[in-house]
Design a protein around this motif. Structure first.
Motif, PDB file in Angstrom:
ATOM      1  N   SER B  86      49.329  41.169 -15.048  1.00 55.06           N
ATOM      2  CA  SER B  86      47.825  40.994 -15.188  1.00 55.06           C
ATOM      3  C   SER B  86      47.661  39.329 -15.669  1.00 55.06           C
ATOM      4  O   SER B  86      46.766  38.571 -15.139  1.00 55.06           O
ATOM      5  CB  SER B  86      47.071  41.860 -16.205  1.00 55.06           C
ATOM      6  OG  SER B  86      47.567  41.833 -17.596  1.00 55.06           O
ATOM      7  N   TYR B  90      45.466  37.115 -13.227  1.00 55.84           N
ATOM      8  CA  TYR B  90      44.416  36.373 -13.682  1.00 55.84           C
ATOM      9  C   TYR B  90      44.553  34.993 -13.693  1.00 55.84           C
ATOM     10  O   TYR B  90      43.645  34.117 -13.009  1.00 55.84           O
ATOM     11  CB  TYR B  90      44.485  36.655 -15.395  1.00 55.84           C
ATOM     12  CG  TYR B  90      43.571  35.854 -16.252  1.00 55.84           C
ATOM     13  CD1 TYR B  90      42.248  36.092 -16.463  1.00 55.84           C
ATOM     14  CD2 TYR B  90      44.396  34.706 -16.940  1.00 55.84           C
ATOM     15  CE1 TYR B  90      41.400  35.211 -17.193  1.00 55.84           C
ATOM     16  CE2 TYR B  90      43.353  33.913 -17.839  1.00 55.84           C
ATOM     17  CZ  TYR B  90      42.032  34.323 -17.948  1.00 55.84           C
ATOM     18  OH  TYR B  90      41.411  33.571 -18.576  1.00 55.84           O
ATOM     19  N   ILE B  94      41.761  32.240 -12.188  1.00 52.06           N
ATOM     20  CA  ILE B  94      41.246  31.259 -13.085  1.00 52.06           C
ATOM     21  C   ILE B  94      41.838  30.023 -12.828  1.00 52.06           C
ATOM     22  O   ILE B  94      41.076  28.864 -12.659  1.00 52.06           O
ATOM     23  CB  ILE B  94      41.333  31.717 -14.689  1.00 52.06           C
ATOM     24  CG1 ILE B  94      41.020  33.167 -14.369  1.00 52.06           C
ATOM     25  CG2 ILE B  94      40.594  30.855 -15.477  1.00 52.06           C
ATOM     26  CD1 ILE B  94      39.592  33.341 -14.007  1.00 52.06           C
ATOM     27  N   SER B 156      40.439  40.252 -10.248  1.00 53.59           N
ATOM     28  CA  SER B 156      40.091  39.181 -11.185  1.00 53.59           C
ATOM     29  C   SER B 156      38.845  38.282 -10.317  1.00 53.59           C
ATOM     30  O   SER B 156      38.305  37.568 -11.038  1.00 53.59           O
ATOM     31  CB  SER B 156      41.072  38.202 -11.471  1.00 53.59           C
ATOM     32  OG  SER B 156      42.178  39.076 -12.285  1.00 53.59           O
ATOM     33  N   PHE B 159      35.663  38.533 -11.690  1.00 51.51           N
ATOM     34  CA  PHE B 159      35.392  38.263 -13.201  1.00 51.51           C
ATOM     35  C   PHE B 159      34.796  36.851 -13.399  1.00 51.51           C
ATOM     36  O   PHE B 159      34.980  35.922 -12.665  1.00 51.51           O
ATOM     37  CB  PHE B 159      36.824  37.946 -13.662  1.00 51.51           C
ATOM     38  CG  PHE B 159      36.651  37.838 -15.350  1.00 51.51           C
ATOM     39  CD1 PHE B 159      36.688  38.947 -16.149  1.00 51.51           C
ATOM     40  CD2 PHE B 159      37.053  36.744 -15.934  1.00 51.51           C
ATOM     41  CE1 PHE B 159      36.667  38.746 -17.515  1.00 51.51           C
ATOM     42  CE2 PHE B 159      36.880  36.321 -17.068  1.00 51.51           C
ATOM     43  CZ  PHE B 159      36.719  37.350 -17.985  1.00 51.51           C
ATOM     44  N   LYS B 161      33.120  33.458 -14.112  1.00 45.94           N
ATOM     45  CA  LYS B 161      33.886  32.192 -14.776  1.00 45.94           C
ATOM     46  C   LYS B 161      33.066  31.683 -15.612  1.00 45.94           C
ATOM     47  O   LYS B 161      33.521  30.996 -16.381  1.00 45.94           O
ATOM     48  CB  LYS B 161      34.168  31.367 -13.288  1.00 45.94           C
ATOM     49  CG  LYS B 161      34.993  31.910 -12.374  1.00 45.94           C
ATOM     50  CD  LYS B 161      36.187  30.901 -11.578  1.00 45.94           C
ATOM     51  CE  LYS B 161      37.133  31.622 -10.924  1.00 45.94           C
ATOM     52  NZ  LYS B 161      36.758  32.294  -9.896  1.00 45.94           N
ATOM     53  N   THR B 163      31.588  32.950 -18.177  1.00 44.36           N
ATOM     54  CA  THR B 163      32.057  33.472 -19.413  1.00 44.36           C
ATOM     55  C   THR B 163      33.231  32.720 -20.002  1.00 44.36           C
ATOM     56  O   THR B 163      33.225  32.297 -21.216  1.00 44.36           O
ATOM     57  CB  THR B 163      32.626  34.965 -19.262  1.00 44.36           C
ATOM     58  OG1 THR B 163      31.803  35.578 -18.347  1.00 44.36           O
ATOM     59  CG2 THR B 163      32.655  35.602 -20.582  1.00 44.36           C
ATOM     60  N   ILE B 164      34.183  32.235 -19.163  1.00 40.82           N
ATOM     61  CA  ILE B 164      35.297  31.426 -19.266  1.00 40.82           C
ATOM     62  C   ILE B 164      34.741  30.262 -20.105  1.00 40.82           C
ATOM     63  O   ILE B 164      35.291  29.793 -20.841  1.00 40.82           O
ATOM     64  CB  ILE B 164      36.298  31.544 -18.405  1.00 40.82           C
ATOM     65  CG1 ILE B 164      36.842  32.728 -18.084  1.00 40.82           C
ATOM     66  CG2 ILE B 164      37.462  30.584 -18.737  1.00 40.82           C
ATOM     67  CD1 ILE B 164      37.705  33.068 -16.889  1.00 40.82           C
ATOM     68  N   PHE B 178      42.026  35.076 -22.522  1.00 36.02           N
ATOM     69  CA  PHE B 178      42.648  36.285 -21.880  1.00 36.02           C
ATOM     70  C   PHE B 178      42.677  37.731 -22.450  1.00 36.02           C
ATOM     71  O   PHE B 178      42.268  38.662 -22.160  1.00 36.02           O
ATOM     72  CB  PHE B 178      44.031  35.804 -21.480  1.00 36.02           C
ATOM     73  CG  PHE B 178      45.002  36.889 -20.705  1.00 36.02           C
ATOM     74  CD1 PHE B 178      44.622  37.019 -19.362  1.00 36.02           C
ATOM     75  CD2 PHE B 178      45.667  37.629 -21.418  1.00 36.02           C
ATOM     76  CE1 PHE B 178      45.344  38.286 -18.569  1.00 36.02           C
ATOM     77  CE2 PHE B 178      46.556  38.674 -20.903  1.00 36.02           C
ATOM     78  CZ  PHE B 178      46.148  39.007 -19.263  1.00 36.02           C
ATOM     79  N   TYR B 182      38.868  38.737 -21.197  1.00 35.99           N
ATOM     80  CA  TYR B 182      39.424  39.163 -20.032  1.00 35.99           C
ATOM     81  C   TYR B 182      39.898  40.647 -20.263  1.00 35.99           C
ATOM     82  O   TYR B 182      39.358  41.566 -19.489  1.00 35.99           O
ATOM     83  CB  TYR B 182      40.603  38.427 -19.483  1.00 35.99           C
ATOM     84  CG  TYR B 182      41.245  39.007 -18.142  1.00 35.99           C
ATOM     85  CD1 TYR B 182      40.260  38.692 -16.852  1.00 35.99           C
ATOM     86  CD2 TYR B 182      42.250  39.704 -17.966  1.00 35.99           C
ATOM     87  CE1 TYR B 182      40.803  39.163 -15.773  1.00 35.99           C
ATOM     88  CE2 TYR B 182      42.845  40.232 -16.889  1.00 35.99           C
ATOM     89  CZ  TYR B 182      42.006  39.925 -15.621  1.00 35.99           C
ATOM     90  OH  TYR B 182      42.688  40.404 -14.732  1.00 35.99           O
ATOM     91  N   MET B 186      38.117  44.023 -18.290  1.00 37.02           N
ATOM     92  CA  MET B 186      38.886  44.696 -17.078  1.00 37.02           C
ATOM     93  C   MET B 186      39.684  45.894 -17.594  1.00 37.02           C
ATOM     94  O   MET B 186      40.608  46.309 -16.800  1.00 37.02           O
ATOM     95  CB  MET B 186      39.884  43.544 -16.652  1.00 37.02           C
ATOM     96  CG  MET B 186      39.545  42.574 -16.305  1.00 37.02           C
ATOM     97  SD  MET B 186      38.239  42.273 -14.839  1.00 37.02           S
ATOM     98  CE  MET B 186      39.302  42.422 -13.782  1.00 37.02           C
TER      99      MET B 186
END
Lengths: 290, 269
Positions: B86, B90, B94, B156, B159, B161, B163-164, B178, B182, B186
């Motif tokens: 993972s 990820y 990312i 991913s 997912f 981005k 948020t990151i 992570f 994440y 997830m």
């Protein structure tokens, strides 16, 4: 925004997986390739050019085991995928009650371990097993059929077992594919008076073609690597009549007089077949995509 | 054709297929309660030998130990492979750039390599390291699973981005993002991957057969296969063995049915 931190995070997160794949996948594959040009036992290996490849071409057992593997694929895959597709279509019909129950039942074989269900089927098809009992009681046969001991029937038993285990697995893919078909197409077909056969062959099959193709490749790929079932059902016998190519590789390496070089050569033949299949799949799906 | 008739035919067909699918399970459970001799006679009713069969399986065949071995190995492999794969999946999304794309392709391409093509080099590699018959030789090749990397990468993509970015502005370290953003978001992807990984480790046969030599290290498939292929197998005991090796996966399937199906379909996304 490339900064030191993200660069460091990137490579440290990827590195473990990358190293594992390199060490346990690419290095062994590369050394299998080197081994295929060598002969000898244990650490005593010498290069012998293409001798292993020449042996491969003249090796009757290799062709027999390859043939067996392809027979399994040719018989099992069409029957299994057809049943899976029909079942999926029926389960997609909202009028059928208890759909969830049927789906669960039909999927259940897929969660068994390969070794377990093979042993189970070996017992079911044994000389004094339940199938023979049934056949005797119904007076279909006069003497029990030696399913696992007969060259022809042993193949049948393996194919039946494979169909039992994997039909539900492929059904899941078809069910997912059917969800993406617009229901109005079926309603229109119904209004036009199409029957089940017509809707099945004229609408469902063409629309699911990409998934049918994909599942065929997946099934072929796993049949080419068939090992667990055959070892535990028939042990490859009688003679070599059910031995698969993977079992032959195993036997060459660990059961017969070990000849690593030659068995690496045989394993590369399987590798070549799998790669060819994958490339074929990529090419065909690319054409579809554009 | 009459609507009611066609409906009945469809249902009958489904019932037959369902019955054929479930029957071997039924027979397995029935046989586990019978003596070896009764099983060979084709007895189809419950017997009274269940406790005796279980006792035999645990005492004389040591299936309890194999069960513990299998459980330990599968859990360790699942946890490690989920973590490692993972992380990579990820990072491939990312921190995407040209170099990672190429590396990702190389990793995913290794899915093509059939296991049979690797057994001899792997065997020799572990023999040289003196790790044969050691659980490390089962765990190490299993933790960097290309399929799982691929699976996490695919999942991913969706997912968010932003948020990151927001977490970075708040001063979160890349690893904290992570583990604490994440990972919890997830969870269902992890569940599907865990099922896939556990099943693969639990059912693995060929490689442990080659790599593990002492019976005390045997996993369930090896132990059960050994029992069944013995000279005069005690079928009642073998059936108990089959049940022990199948029950956990059936249980997982019933508890996590939705994730299970996701895990299967993940391979074609």
């Amino acid at each position: 925004m490339e900064n030191k931190k993200t660069v460091l995070a990137r490579w440290s997160m990827i590195s473990i997986a990358a190293v594992c794949v390199m060490v346990f996948s690419y290095v062994p594959t590369a050394s299998a390739f080197l081994l295929s040009f060598q002969t000898g036992k244990g650490a005593n290996l010498q290069f012998n050019g293409f001798a292993n490849y020449i042996r491969l071409i003249n090796d009757g057992t290799f062709w027999v085991t390859l043939g067996n593997t392809l027979i399994y694929a040719a018989v099992e895959i069409p029957i299994m995928l057809f049943i899976a597709l029909v079942v999926a279509v029926l389960l997609n019909d909202p009028n059928i009650k208890e759909r969830g129950v049927y789906r669960t039942c039909i999927f259940l074989p897929c969660v068994t371990s390969m070794v377990s269900y093979s042993i189970l089927f070996k017992n079911i098809f044994a000389l004094d097993g339940i199938i023979n009992n049934l056949l005797l009681r119904l007076n279909i046969v006069a003497t029990p059929i030696p399913f696992v001991l007969d060259a022809f029937w042993a193949k049948v038993v393996i194919i039946v077992s494979l169909i039992w285990r994997y039909t539900g697995y492929y059904m899941i893919f078809y069910l997912a594919g059917l969800q993406n078909i617009d229901p109005s197409i079926y309603e229109a077909a119904k209004l036009d008076g199409c029957n089940f056969n017509q809707t099945f062959f004229k609408i469902t099959v063409p629309l699911l073609k990409p998934i049918i193709f994909l599942t065929t490749i997946m099934a072929l790929n796993s049949t080419l690597q068939l090992f667990d079932e055959v070892v535990n059902l028939t042990g490859g016998g009688p003679g070599n009549s059910t031995r698969t190519i993977s079992e032959y590789i195993y036997d060459l390496s660990f059961n017969y007089v070990p000849s690593y070089g030659y068995s690496a050569t045989v394993s590369l033949a399987v590798f070549a077949l799998v790669v060819a299949l994958t490339i074929l799949q990529k090419e065909v799906t690319r054409e579809k995509g554009e | 054709m009459n609507k009611a008739v066609s409906y009945s035919i469809k249902r009958l067909f489904l019932i037959i297929i369902s019955f054929l699918s479930v029957f071997p399970f039924l027979w397995m459970v029935i046989s586990a309660t019978n003596d070896s001799a009764d099983i060979m006679m084709g007895k189809l009713t419950f017997g009274r030998a269940l406790l005796k069969n279980i006792r035999n399986a645990i005492e004389s065949a040591n299936l309890g130990r194999s069960f513990i071995n299998s459980t330990l190995l599968s859990v360790v492999i699942t946890i490690l492979s989920l973590f490692i794969c993972s992380l990579a999946g990820y990072a491939f999304v990312i921190y995407k750039n040209k170099a990672t794309e190429v590396l990702c392709m190389i990793i995913v391409a290794s899915m093509m390599v059939p296991f049979a093509a690797k057994i001899i080099p792997l065997y020799r590699m572990f023999a040289n390291m003196g790790l044969l018959n050691n659980y490390l030789c089962i765990i190490l090749p299993a933790i960097g699973a290309p399929f799982l990397v691929f699976f996490f990468r695919q999942n991913s993509e969706s997912f968010p981005k932003e948020t990151i970015e927001a977490a970075r502005v708040d001063g979160c370290n890349e690893w904290i993002i992570f583990t604490s953003i994440y990972f919890p978001m997830m969870r269902s992807t992890y569940a599907a991957a865990a099922i896939f990984s556990f099943m693969a480790a639990w059912n693995n046969y060929m490689w442990p057969l080659i790599a593990l030599q002492s019976e005390s290290k045997y996993t369930l498939p090896l132990a059960v296969s050994n029992l069944a292929n013995g000279f005069t197998p005690d079928y009642g005991m073998v059936m108990v063995g089959i049940i022990i090796s199948t029950a956990p996966t059936i249980l997982i399937f019933f508890i996590l049915q939705k994730n299970f199906v996701e895990g299967i379909l993940g391979s074609v996304k």
